[in-house]
Write a protein that holds these residues in place. Structure first.
Motif, mmCIF file in Angstrom:
data_model
loop_
_atom_site.group_PDB
_atom_site.id
_atom_site.type_symbol
_atom_site.label_atom_id
_atom_site.label_comp_id
_atom_site.label_asym_id
_atom_site.label_seq_id
_atom_site.Cartn_x
_atom_site.Cartn_y
_atom_site.Cartn_z
ATOM 1 N N ARG A 173 0.835 -1.195 0.000
ATOM 2 C CA ARG A 173 0.000 0.000 0.000
ATOM 3 C C ARG A 173 0.878 1.256 0.000
ATOM 4 N NH1 ARG A 173 -4.552 -1.340 4.640
ATOM 5 N NH2 ARG A 173 -5.781 -2.857 3.436
ATOM 6 N N PRO A 174 0.351 2.353 -0.525
ATOM 7 C CA PRO A 174 1.107 3.606 -0.513
ATOM 8 C C PRO A 174 1.080 4.240 0.870
ATOM 9 C CG PRO A 174 -1.057 3.984 -1.442
ATOM 10 C CD PRO A 174 -0.955 2.498 -1.188
ATOM 11 N N PRO A 175 1.808 5.336 1.088
ATOM 12 C CA PRO A 175 1.751 6.030 2.378
ATOM 13 C C PRO A 175 0.311 6.400 2.743
ATOM 14 C CG PRO A 175 3.524 6.901 1.028
ATOM 15 C CD PRO A 175 2.739 5.971 0.150
ATOM 16 N N ALA A 176 0.040 6.488 4.048
ATOM 17 C CA ALA A 176 -1.310 6.789 4.529
ATOM 18 C C ALA A 176 -1.250 7.904 5.567
ATOM 19 C CB ALA A 176 -1.957 5.542 5.134
ATOM 20 N N VAL A 177 -2.264 8.764 5.525
ATOM 21 C CA VAL A 177 -2.392 9.880 6.462
ATOM 22 C C VAL A 177 -3.710 9.718 7.201
ATOM 23 C CG1 VAL A 177 -2.574 12.380 6.703
ATOM 24 C CG2 VAL A 177 -1.034 11.396 4.979
ATOM 25 N N ALA A 178 -3.661 9.775 8.532
ATOM 26 C CA ALA A 178 -4.855 9.616 9.356
ATOM 27 C C ALA A 178 -5.350 10.970 9.846
ATOM 28 C CB ALA A 178 -4.556 8.709 10.541
ATOM 29 N N VAL A 179 -6.658 11.165 9.783
ATOM 30 C CA VAL A 179 -7.325 12.371 10.285
ATOM 31 C C VAL A 179 -8.489 11.920 11.162
ATOM 32 C CG1 VAL A 179 -8.737 14.366 9.639
ATOM 33 C CG2 VAL A 179 -6.673 13.826 8.337
ATOM 34 N N PRO A 180 -8.688 12.520 12.338
ATOM 35 C CA PRO A 180 -9.852 12.157 13.157
ATOM 36 C C PRO A 180 -11.153 12.383 12.381
ATOM 37 C CG PRO A 180 -8.294 13.453 14.435
ATOM 38 C CD PRO A 180 -7.827 13.508 13.019
ATOM 39 N N GLU A 181 -12.104 11.486 12.583
ATOM 40 C CA GLU A 181 -13.376 11.570 11.871
ATOM 41 C C GLU A 181 -14.066 12.910 12.079
ATOM 42 O OE1 GLU A 181 -16.427 11.123 9.577
ATOM 43 O OE2 GLU A 181 -15.006 9.456 9.719
ATOM 44 N N ASP A 182 -13.973 13.476 13.286
ATOM 45 C CA ASP A 182 -14.665 14.742 13.534
ATOM 46 C C ASP A 182 -13.958 15.935 12.874
ATOM 47 O OD1 ASP A 182 -12.475 14.920 15.187
ATOM 48 O OD2 ASP A 182 -13.608 14.827 17.061
ATOM 49 N N GLU A 183 -12.837 15.687 12.215
ATOM 50 C CA GLU A 183 -12.141 16.736 11.458
ATOM 51 C C GLU A 183 -12.329 16.554 9.950
ATOM 52 O OE1 GLU A 183 -10.604 19.342 12.520
ATOM 53 O OE2 GLU A 183 -10.388 18.940 14.675
ATOM 54 N N ARG A 184 -13.248 15.678 9.574
ATOM 55 C CA ARG A 184 -13.438 15.358 8.162
ATOM 56 C C ARG A 184 -13.746 16.596 7.329
ATOM 57 N NH1 ARG A 184 -15.415 10.968 4.924
ATOM 58 N NH2 ARG A 184 -15.482 9.638 6.781
ATOM 59 N N THR A 185 -14.725 17.399 7.765
ATOM 60 C CA THR A 185 -15.146 18.563 6.966
ATOM 61 C C THR A 185 -13.991 19.536 6.755
ATOM 62 O OG1 THR A 185 -17.416 18.340 7.789
ATOM 63 C CG2 THR A 185 -16.768 20.468 6.827
ATOM 64 N N ARG A 186 -13.259 19.830 7.823
ATOM 65 C CA ARG A 186 -12.132 20.756 7.701
ATOM 66 C C ARG A 186 -11.026 20.176 6.825
ATOM 67 N NH1 ARG A 186 -9.439 21.789 12.557
ATOM 68 N NH2 ARG A 186 -8.513 23.594 11.532
ATOM 69 N N ALA A 187 -10.792 18.868 6.946
ATOM 70 C CA ALA A 187 -9.753 18.227 6.134
ATOM 71 C C ALA A 187 -10.110 18.295 4.655
ATOM 72 C CB ALA A 187 -9.565 16.783 6.578
ATOM 73 N N ILE A 188 -11.349 17.994 4.331
ATOM 74 C CA ILE A 188 -11.765 18.027 2.923
ATOM 75 C C ILE A 188 -11.651 19.439 2.369
ATOM 76 C CG2 ILE A 188 -13.725 17.727 1.377
ATOM 77 C CD1 ILE A 188 -14.616 15.405 3.181
ATOM 78 N N ALA A 189 -12.079 20.411 3.163
ATOM 79 C CA ALA A 189 -11.988 21.805 2.708
ATOM 80 C C ALA A 189 -10.538 22.215 2.481
ATOM 81 C CB ALA A 189 -12.651 22.723 3.735
ATOM 82 N N ALA A 190 -9.653 21.783 3.376
ATOM 83 C CA ALA A 190 -8.234 22.137 3.229
ATOM 84 C C ALA A 190 -7.638 21.508 1.979
ATOM 85 C CB ALA A 190 -7.461 21.694 4.463
ATOM 86 N N LEU A 191 -7.987 20.268 1.703
ATOM 87 C CA LEU A 191 -7.431 19.574 0.549
ATOM 88 C C LEU A 191 -8.001 20.089 -0.762
ATOM 89 C CD1 LEU A 191 -7.452 15.938 1.980
ATOM 90 C CD2 LEU A 191 -5.457 17.389 1.608
ATOM 91 N N ALA A 192 -9.244 20.566 -0.732
ATOM 92 C CA ALA A 192 -9.885 21.058 -1.954
ATOM 93 C C ALA A 192 -9.497 22.489 -2.278
ATOM 94 C CB ALA A 192 -11.405 20.953 -1.818
ATOM 95 N N ARG A 193 -8.845 23.164 -1.324
ATOM 96 C CA ARG A 193 -8.489 24.562 -1.515
ATOM 97 C C ARG A 193 -7.241 24.688 -2.387
ATOM 98 N NH1 ARG A 193 -7.795 25.889 3.695
ATOM 99 N NH2 ARG A 193 -10.060 25.931 3.964
ATOM 100 N N GLY A 194 -7.182 25.697 -3.226
ATOM 101 C CA GLY A 194 -5.974 25.987 -3.993
ATOM 102 C C GLY A 194 -6.020 25.426 -5.395
ATOM 103 N N GLY A 195 -4.967 25.704 -6.150
ATOM 104 C CA GLY A 195 -4.928 25.326 -7.554
ATOM 105 C C GLY A 195 -4.131 24.072 -7.839
ATOM 106 N N HIS A 196 -3.912 23.236 -6.843
ATOM 107 C CA HIS A 196 -3.137 22.011 -7.040
ATOM 108 C C HIS A 196 -3.929 20.987 -7.842
ATOM 109 C CE1 HIS A 196 -5.742 20.077 -4.107
ATOM 110 N NE2 HIS A 196 -5.572 21.126 -3.316
ATOM 111 N N PRO A 197 -3.254 20.022 -8.458
ATOM 112 C CA PRO A 197 -3.965 19.033 -9.282
ATOM 113 C C PRO A 197 -4.303 17.735 -8.552
ATOM 114 C CG PRO A 197 -1.630 18.917 -9.728
ATOM 115 C CD PRO A 197 -1.801 19.961 -8.649
ATOM 116 N N LEU A 198 -4.558 17.788 -7.241
ATOM 117 C CA LEU A 198 -4.929 16.574 -6.520
ATOM 118 C C LEU A 198 -6.259 16.029 -7.026
ATOM 119 C CD1 LEU A 198 -4.158 17.073 -2.704
ATOM 120 C CD2 LEU A 198 -3.303 15.249 -4.176
#
Length: 523
Positions: free
Chosen positions: A63-88
């Motif tokens: 498996r590739p590297p993995a990053v863990a985020v607490p479930e109650d931080e899901r909304t903030r994590a998604i918003a942070a990852l979706a922000r900006g002009g990166h090609p994720l």
């Protein structure tokens, strides 16, 4: 299909899934390790920039590297990852190391359009697309990283799936730095370039961790070198009249060099970047393109490793292979490769070694024939017969299978033990300037079966194919191999002289499959 026609097709057109996605980032150093590092670094930077708590997890093998985020931080994590002009890009289900690449790419969506798949997913694959400048190498979701959402149960965070260390960590547990080798098995502690936030539970040295260095040893010859050819011809003329040499032992195909070593090294640094050092054993020759000042690569002359240098020159790979463990500075654990061996996709150290040092070997379905070695026309078969006799005398067990033409996992200590136990056979083979029916094949058969019988080697599995360059069907096979890239290892060999068209096709194939130069190449 005529070779020239297929060569032109290979030059001008690649399979549709191999074409570069519009969002692909062009990288001169494109490789699986580069893709995983760049993706993981971006994900961690985006979460850190938004003050989202996270920690890296030791993934299961494959498996590739993995990053863990607490479930109650899901909304903030998604918003942070979706922000900006990166090609994720993202997909709901993580993919295996292989799998349907076309389907993988088709399921990936830009993060800003992937909200639906992230709302309740327990694990999400995050990736970017990368490509080599040639566009013949594309890296995507199979080389990304996974985002895991850990649920809270009381004072614990619970993992959504198995990992390599633990199922739960304290909610308020300490966050520490961990070297990237903990999260990416393509990296060794000596090659560590980064550290990532993690939990103490993931920093322990586990019983199956491979913490020892693994070197690579090549044997190489430039058969076009006039000085080398003169030495070989003199040795042939002065060989004993009663010594019956097989045509297979002296054919030009055995000594032809098409720059395979350059591309084999590219495959090694691309798909096994955990290799510690590379040793290239030659008869005083050095590839013109090799950067001999690089600290990871060393050219070793035959006279530096032969116990009795007076037997030189030799033109017999069996003889040279009996002396490889004499390389000064060679690690205890090493892989032996011919220059026509190529890694076809990422391989982990555990493919070849266990954490306790036990080696793996890869039996073939091809049998060593029964009979008398002196009557056998094939030097390879004769050496296998001699190996069998030696092991039968030692253990009463009979070997029947050859081994696949893949990197051979070896231990220096076992080779020294073999050399001491079978001193006469090692000495006789080392003095054989050309392959004869009395040779042994020490590193490509004997060491592995001896290791197995003494509890120091076990059979392994590897996805492998063998290509005879002189066959008419080979051009089509090369094209399919480039399209699928599904083999762990492949061997490109020739049992007869090839044509200029076949050589040109091979050059194009290798450049397309391995476009990223190794650090050992002069610019």
């Amino acid at each position: 299909m005529p070779v020239v026609t297929l060569y032109r097709r290979l030059q001008g057109r690649l399979p549709s899934w191999e074409t570069t996605p519009r969002s692909a980032l062009i990288r001169e150093d494109a490789s699986p390790l580069q893709a995983q590092r760049e993706t993981l670094d971006l994900v961690c930077a985006l979460l850190s920039g938004a003050s989202v708590p996270y920690f890296c997890v030791r993934p299961l093998p494959g498996r590739p590297p993995a990053v863990a985020v607490p479930e109650d931080e899901r909304t903030r994590a998604i918003a942070a990852l979706a922000r900006g002009g990166h090609p994720l890009v993202a997909a709901r289900q993580p993919y295996g190391r292989q799998g349907a690449r076309r389907a993988e790419a088709g399921r990936m969506r830009p993060l800003r359009r992937a909200a639906a798949i992230l709302e309740d997913a327990r694990v999400v694959r995050l990736a970017m697309f990368f490509a080599s400048p040639s566009r013949t190498l594309t890296l995507g979701p199979e080389h990304g990283c996974d985002l895991e959402f850990w649920s809270r149960e009381g004072d614990l965070l619970i993992a959504p799936r198995p990992n390599h260390a633990c199922d739960a960590v304290p909610v308020d547990g300490e966050v520490v730095d961990g070297g990237e080798e903990l999260f990416n098995p393509l990296v060794t502690p000596a090659q560590r370039m980064r550290a990532y936030p993690t939990r103490p539970e993931f920093t322990r040295r586990l019983v199956d961790d491979i913490a020892f260095p693994i070197d690579a040893v090549y044997t190489w010859v430039d058969g076009d070198d006039p000085a080398w050819r003169a030495r070989r011809d003199r040795a042939l003329r002065s060989s004993r009249p009663d010594l019956r040499l097989s045509e297979l032992a002296t054919t030009e195909a055995r000594f032809t060099s098409r720059d395979e070593l350059r591309f084999s090294l590219r495959s090694l640094t691309m798909y096994a970047p955990w290799i510690n050092r590379v040793w290239i054993v030659t008869d005083g020759q050095t590839p013109r393109w090799l950067d001999t000042t690089h600290p990871m690569v060393t050219v070793v002359h035959h006279k530096e490793i032969f116990r009795d240098p007076s037997v030189l020159p030799v033109f017999n790979s069996h003889a040279i292979e009996t002396q490889l463990h004499h390389i000064e500075g060679l690690s205890e654990h090493f892989l032996y490769l011919n220059d026509d061996f190529f890694l076809g996709r990422p391989l982990l150290p555990r493919t070849f070694f266990e954490g306790n040092g036990i080696t793996r070997f890869f039996p073939s379905t091809v049998h060593v024939p029964f009979g008398a070695p002196e009557l056998e026309d094939s030097p390879v078969h004769a050496a296998g017969m001699n190996n069998r006799r030696m092991l039968e005398d030692l253990s009463g067990r009979t070997l029947t299978q050859k081994l696949k033409h893949v990197p051979y996992a070896l231990r220096r200590s076992l080779m020294y033990e073999l050399e001491q136990r079978f001193a006469a056979e090692f000495d006789a083979t080392s003095r054989s300037a050309f392959r004869t029916s009395s040779d042994i094949s020490a590193v490509s058969s004997l060491a592995h079966y001896y290791g197995y019988l003494s509890g120091r080697a076990v059979p392994g599995s590897v996805e492998y194919t063998y290509v005879d360059l002189s066959l008419r069907k080979t051009p089509g096979k090369l094209r399919r191999m480039l399209a699928a890239r599904r083999h762990d290892v492949f061997c490109l060999n020739d049992t007869a002289p090839t044509t200029p068209e076949q050589d040109a096709l091979l050059a194009r194939f290798l450049e397309a499959y391995f476009p990223t130069p190794s650090p050992f190449e002069l610019t």
